[in-house]
Design a protein around this motif. Sequence first.
Motif, PDB file in Angstrom:
ATOM      1  N   SER A  50      -4.239  -4.241   7.245  1.00 55.01           N
ATOM      2  CA  SER A  50      -2.953  -4.543   6.632  1.00 55.01           C
ATOM      3  C   SER A  50      -1.887  -4.589   7.721  1.00 55.01           C
ATOM      4  CB  SER A  50      -2.625  -3.493   5.572  1.00 55.01           C
ATOM      5  OG  SER A  50      -2.639  -2.209   6.149  1.00 55.01           O
ATOM      6  N   ASN A  53      -0.321  -6.046   2.433  1.00 50.43           N
ATOM      7  CA  ASN A  53      -1.319  -7.080   2.668  1.00 50.43           C
ATOM      8  C   ASN A  53      -0.983  -8.271   1.774  1.00 50.43           C
ATOM      9  OD1 ASN A  53      -3.508  -8.530   3.430  1.00 50.43           O
ATOM     10  ND2 ASN A  53      -5.029  -7.084   2.711  1.00 50.43           N
ATOM     11  N   ASN A  94       0.826  -1.206   0.000  1.00 48.53           N
ATOM     12  CA  ASN A  94       0.000   0.000   0.000  1.00 48.53           C
ATOM     13  C   ASN A  94       0.859   1.254   0.000  1.00 48.53           C
ATOM     14  OD1 ASN A  94      -2.340  -1.641   0.186  1.00 48.53           O
ATOM     15  ND2 ASN A  94      -1.946  -1.864   2.372  1.00 48.53           N
ATOM     16  N   THR A 103       2.029  -3.380   9.026  1.00 52.82           N
ATOM     17  CA  THR A 103       3.052  -2.340   8.890  1.00 52.82           C
ATOM     18  C   THR A 103       4.296  -2.808   9.616  1.00 52.82           C
ATOM     19  OG1 THR A 103       1.363  -0.613   8.806  1.00 52.82           O
ATOM     20  CG2 THR A 103       3.612   0.082   9.273  1.00 52.82           C
ATOM     21  N   GLU A 104       5.432  -2.785   8.908  1.00 56.58           N
ATOM     22  CA  GLU A 104       6.698  -3.263   9.467  1.00 56.58           C
ATOM     23  C   GLU A 104       7.819  -2.280   9.141  1.00 56.58           C
ATOM     24  OE1 GLU A 104       6.718  -5.789  11.406  1.00 56.58           O
ATOM     25  OE2 GLU A 104       4.960  -6.967  10.829  1.00 56.58           O
ATOM     26  N   ASN A 155       3.800  -0.768   4.546  1.00 59.18           N
ATOM     27  CA  ASN A 155       2.448  -1.221   4.852  1.00 59.18           C
ATOM     28  C   ASN A 155       2.001  -2.125   3.710  1.00 59.18           C
ATOM     29  OD1 ASN A 155      -0.673  -0.705   4.413  1.00 59.18           O
ATOM     30  ND2 ASN A 155      -0.225  -0.487   6.594  1.00 59.18           N
TER      31      ASN A 155
END
Length: 167
Positions: free
Chosen positions: A103, A85, A48, A105-106, A83
Amino acid sequence: GAYIKYQASHTIGLQLDVIRGTLKGNNDKLWAGAPPVTDLASFETNVNWASSLSLVFNMGNINWSQLHTSIQPYISVGGGGINFNPHTTSKTGVMVDTKPTGSLTEFYLPFGMGVRANLGKSVNLNIGYTMAYVDADNLDGYMKSPYLGDKFSYAHAGLEFALGNSR
């Protein structure tokens, strides 16, 4: 993707990158031709957004002629957030949404290199490659042991325009 960069000196710049897109992969065979070790056939991850702040180190200028054109090789290192999915597909064709609501987020670390070629007084051609290491093992929707984290890479080519006053 897009970026904006502040050139602090001739050798160091600070760059804010924003990218989005789709990552895809399949599990037909391993590198050496061995059979796959999982029941997953493929994955598709929608990124995203990914945003990072990097230091860009210009390695020097290579002038090819007296026409004030030059080539500047560079390397970059930074950190940011991604971010995404992920979706996986089993060998039987069943698609699984790894995170059905919302989703993930890392944190990720982008490392890049490239060359910039002067096309005019304030226009450059920028060609580069970035390898990004994600501090998570879920970018492809497949958790494997031991935990190593996932990675992705991308190549880019584009024009960059100098804005503001020159020093």
